[in-house]
Every structure is written in C-alpha cells, then in structure tokens.
Design an enzyme around this catalytic site. Structure first.
Site, mmCIF file in Angstrom:
data_model
loop_
_atom_site.group_PDB
_atom_site.id
_atom_site.type_symbol
_atom_site.label_atom_id
_atom_site.label_comp_id
_atom_site.label_asym_id
_atom_site.label_seq_id
_atom_site.Cartn_x
_atom_site.Cartn_y
_atom_site.Cartn_z
ATOM 1 N N ASP A 1 36.931 42.975 38.303
ATOM 2 C CA ASP A 1 36.410 43.103 39.659
ATOM 3 C C ASP A 1 35.513 41.890 39.817
ATOM 4 O OD1 ASP A 1 34.794 43.533 41.887
ATOM 5 O OD2 ASP A 1 35.096 45.681 41.766
ATOM 6 N N HIS A 2 35.977 40.895 40.577
ATOM 7 C CA HIS A 2 35.266 39.609 40.522
ATOM 8 C C HIS A 2 33.841 39.713 41.076
ATOM 9 C CE1 HIS A 2 36.958 39.276 44.585
ATOM 10 N NE2 HIS A 2 35.921 38.514 44.852
ATOM 11 N N HIS B 1 34.840 47.035 44.874
ATOM 12 C CA HIS B 1 33.677 46.133 44.912
ATOM 13 C C HIS B 1 32.383 46.844 45.316
ATOM 14 C CE1 HIS B 1 36.711 43.183 44.475
ATOM 15 N NE2 HIS B 1 37.081 43.141 45.730
#
Ligand code: NAD
Length: 496
Positions: free
Chosen positions: A189-190, A252
């Site tokens: 999950d950047h 996110h």
C-alpha cells in the site's frame, strides 16, 4: 545559528543511504504502466543514491516479444517520461539500464519459464514483483515453484487491488499461501511508504509531548482527507466497478486511520505494528447509513461528467465518499474519525488532521474567542506537519487570542536535501530487499478491512442507491458538509 546547524546535521542523517544486499528483482508486468511510471523510475533513483550494489539486477518479464536491448530502450523512454529533468543524468541512466535484462514470459503458459529459471542466481536476494492483474497471481506463484525459478526464501510483492470483497481477498490470500509463507509476501500500500506517514509514528512514539494527549479525553475529532483534482481519466472501466470506497477507503484511508489510532506497538517491527493496526480495524463500529455521504461528479468547466468519463450513463458508482467512523475502544470512544475522499475536487491534497479539544475553562473574556489546537499531518503537497497553537495577538488593547502555525515543512526545517522526499515506491522496494515487512499489509489485516467494508457497500447496493451529484472544483456534495455541521464541527478547507 547553533540550532540551525544541529538540525542540518540531522538532515545529513536523513539522506544517509545504507546499501542493500545484491539482488535479482523480477518484475512480472515489467512493460506495464505501473512498472514504467513508478517501479523503474524508483529503482533508478535508488541506483543514483548509491543504494543498488554491483550485484543488483532487474529482470523485466512480460508478454511482449522484446530482447534486452529493446527493453532497455523502452525503460529509457519511461525514465525520460516519468522522471523530472533534474533527476535525469545521461551517464547514470546508461549505467542503470545495463543492470536490466528482459525475458518474455507467458504467465499462464509454458513460454519463458525455463529461461527465467536459468537467469536466476543462487547467492543473492530473490524478489518477484507481481505488477500484473490479480487474476494472474495464482498462475505466476505456481509456476515460480513448478519451474524451480524461486528459491524457498524468495519474496513476492503484490499490488492493489487486493480483492474486491472479503471472499475474493480470502481466495487471493489462499492462492498465495499455497506457494509462499506469509513472511515472504509483501502486499504494497504505497501510502505506507510516504515519508509523512512514517513521521506520524515518529511524532507519536518518539516524543512525550503528544502521546499523553492522543485519546478521547483531549482529541475532539480526527479528519482524514484524500482529495484529487483529476477525474477518473483512463481508468474509467476499472474505476466504475470499484468506486471510492474500494479504491481509496478500504486500503489507503484505512491504513492512515490505523496508524493514527493504534496503540503504541512494543517495537517498531513488522508484526508488532501490524498487530496493533489489526486491533483498530476490529474495533471499528459498523457505519450507519446516516453517517455516509456518497457523491458523483457532474460536468462543468469543459470537463466531462463521471458518467461520461466511464461511459456508463446509469452508473451508481461513487467518485466521492465522506463518512463518520467510530472506534469502540478505551482510547477513542466518543471521538469520531471523519474520512473524506473524492475526485474532481478543488485541489489535490491529502492530510490527517487531529483537532484537540478546547481548554476545559477559558480564563479570558468572550472577546478572546474560542480556540483549540490542531495538528495537521500533510501527505501532499509539501509533505510536513503544522501544529496550530494559540497565542496572544500582538499589540495593546486587551487580551485577544490568535491561532498561529508552528510549521514543520520538512524542506524548511531540515534543509533542501529533505525536500527531495523519496517516492513511496523507492522506499518500499528497498524494504522488500532488506526483508522488512513493517510497512506492508498482512493478510489478516486486509481481510479484516474487507470484513468491515463489505456490509457498508452491501447496504447501498441493496438499496440501489444513487450517489448525490456534485459540481467539480468544490468539496463534494453539500450533504458532506452537513455530516460535520450536524455534530457542531466543520471540515478543513481543501486547499493547497
Ligand atoms: P498494464 O496493463 O499497464 O500492464 C500489465 C502488464 O502485465 C504488462 O507488462 C503485460 O505484458 C503483463 N501481462 C499481462 N498478461 C500477461 C501474461 N499472461 N503473461 C505475462 N505477462 C502478462 O497494468 P498496470 O497498470 O501496470 O497494473 C499492473 C497491476 O498493478 C494491476 O493489478 C493494477 O491494478 C496495479 N496497480 C497499478 C497502478 C498504476 O498506477 N498503473 C497503481 C496501483 C496498482
């Protein structure tokens, strides 16, 4: 001056680079959009920073019929397109491209697998980046073993979307678990790779100042906003089957909420951190219909409407969602978290804002006004933090109070080096090579997030609910403002 020097010494530490062990990184989908836009530019930056040792190699693996030269050319063009000019250096780019090779592989067939197996070295870290759609995860994982490409301790990296509901997420987890142990699986999950997100943990757990106040007794509420200026763009077909809830909230925003709300982990280590995040997800109350506002952008200012963008006149998918989320645990009972995300809003802005309560009693007269501290953690633009404190307005004429920012934009505090915050992908890929899973999602976390999300989506699907229309360039539907007004609160303005 002395203070400035000290802080700058700190900045030097910020930019210190620790090389990783030699590695073979195979990128399945190495010719795709994500590889060209994020993964390969990120690797180039790490190469320039001196973090890729001599023995580090990257192998592109995809369907296209290319040789090494053709792949290097393609990647060179991607670097030109996706890196800012200031980051491009002809000599460094040439040296980086020499580290790349390419093998055409059919993920669901036999072609290329034996060649890939032969190309892998014995004595280096092995990582396989699945930069392909999730429908290919199982086929690739199976072939990595069948053709003896992966050694027992190899790592795999998988991208979002990780399922579209609890059932599909469980199936994906089971597919991967059939071939790899949980400690080998890196679910990206950047958002977790963003510098400020990690700074949130540093601020909370590295200072005595905030943690005693970080609870329902002192925090009035928390707002988490991820606003985008753009519409769905070229992703329309995918987005229309997903919507803001699946695309942003389940992953996110849930991660940001968890890091803000979690208990202090015993150590900054993968399982200790992930255990605490999981407890937060499990403590989330179901969300009632009256605490959710869904929206869909209309046409204006020469931009097409959402329905036109996705070419589906009857679409009921939300491009905006705002919701009040309550956490049933000792720390947060009574302090709501408000989440808001959407496309075609006024500006591109992401932030976590902790609104502290007003002082229990004001010793100043009414003219002084009502004031409360606010800590804003900005993810974009200008990663940094801003703490609002109340002081006396300068000048004669009584005690008037004013809120002023203690601004901690990294670039201002730490010098220009710190302004060059590494892209989230750079950090995360290097963490994979180091074998550090702290900033990656564990399988049970993903499943717990879907278990909370599924009934919410099911609710509006069962009612065949239409999202509310909103004008592009604003803050979403008016009902989203009411969600806070109703509770005697207001959203922070969406602004850069
Ligand atoms: P893409 O369509 O641009 O690229 C797909 C890649 O997979 C290509 O290299 C293609 O050759 C390869 N491929 C497809 N079928 C194959 C097969 N049978 N055998 C071997 N290779 C095959 O997709 P993308 O945008 O790069 O996305 C990849 C994954 O990452 C998707 O799951 C996507 O949801 C996810 N993702 C993408 C982005 C982004 O910014 N593009 C962001 C987050 C997540």
């Amino acid at each position: 001056m002395r203070h400035q020097r000290k802080v700058r010494e700190g900045a030097a530490m910020v930019s210190r680079v620790i090389p990783v062990d030699p590695f073979d990184l195979v990128i399945f989908g190495g010719t795709g959009d994500l590889a060209r836009r994020k993964i390969l530019p990120g690797l180039y930056r790490r190469f320039v920073a001196g973090q890729m040792p001599e023995g580090a190699r990257v192998i592109g693996a995809a369907r296209s019929d290319l040789d090494d030269r053709g792949y290097r050319e393609m990647v060179g063009e991607a670097l030109d397109e996706f890196l800012p000019k200031s980051a491009r250096d002809t000599k460094a780019m040439k040296a980086f491209l020499e580290r790349l090779s390419y093998i055409a592989v059919d993920a669901t067939g036999v072609d290329g697998w034996r060649d890939l197996g032969k190309a892998m070295r014995e004595d280096v870290v092995q990582a396989f980046y699945f930069s392909v759609g999730p429908s290919l995860f199982g086929a690739i994982a199976e072939r990595l073993h069948k053709y003896k490409v992966a050694r027992p301790e190899a790592r795999i990296v998988v991208e979002k979307p990780f399922g579209r509901d609890l059932k599909s997420a469980k199936e994906l987890n089971a597919t991967l678990a059939a071939h790899f142990d949980e400690h080998q699986i890196y679910r990206i999950d950047h958002y977790l790779g963003k510098e400020t997100v990690q700074n949130l943990m540093a601020v909370r757990f590295g200072n005595t100042l905030f943690e005693p106040l970080w609870n329902a007794k002192y925090v009035d509420h928390v707002q988490i906003t991820v606003a985008e200026e753009v519409g769905v763009g070229g992703r329309g077909a995918y987005y229309d089957t997903s919507g803001a809830m699946r695309d942003m909230v389940q992953n996110h925003m849930m991660q940001l909420l968890c890091l803000t709300a979690m208990e202090p982990p015993t150590r900054f280590e993968a399982d200790a951190v992930r255990d605490e995040k999981l407890k937060v997800i499990r403590a989330l109350d179901p969300v009632e219909r009256s605490n959710i506002v869904r929206g869909q952008y209309g046409a204006a200012n020469g931009h097409a409407s959402y329905a036109d963008d996705v070419d589906n006149p009857d679409s009921r998918t939300e491009s905006f969602i705002a919701m009040r989320v309550d956490i049933s645990n000792w720390r947060w009972k009574g302090t709501p978290f408000y989440l808001r995300t959407g496309k075609r809003l006024k500006a591109r802005m992401s932030e976590i804002v902790v609104h502290f309560k007003e002082t229990p009693h004001s010793i100043f007269d009414e003219d002084a006004g009502r004031h409360a501290n606010v800590l804003a953690i900005r993810l974009q633009p200008d990663e940094g933090m801003d703490l609002r404190v109340t002081i006396k307005e300068p000048g004669p004429g009584g005690m008037r109070l004013v809120d002023v920012p203690l601004d901690m934009t990294f670039a201002d505090a730490l010098g220009p080096e710190a302004a060059e915050v590494p892209d989230a992908y750079e950090r995360l890929i290097m963490d994979v090579i180091r074998g550090n899973q702290t900033l990656f999602m564990r399988g049970d976390e993903v499943e717990a997030a879907w278990a909370w999300t599924d009934p919410i989506i099911q609710g509006w699907t069962d009612r065949a609910e239409r999202p509310l229309p909103y004008d592009p360039g604003g803050a979403g539907p008016a009902d989203a403002l009411m969600l806070l007004h109703r509770d005697g609160r207001r959203w922070r303005e969406i602004a850069v």
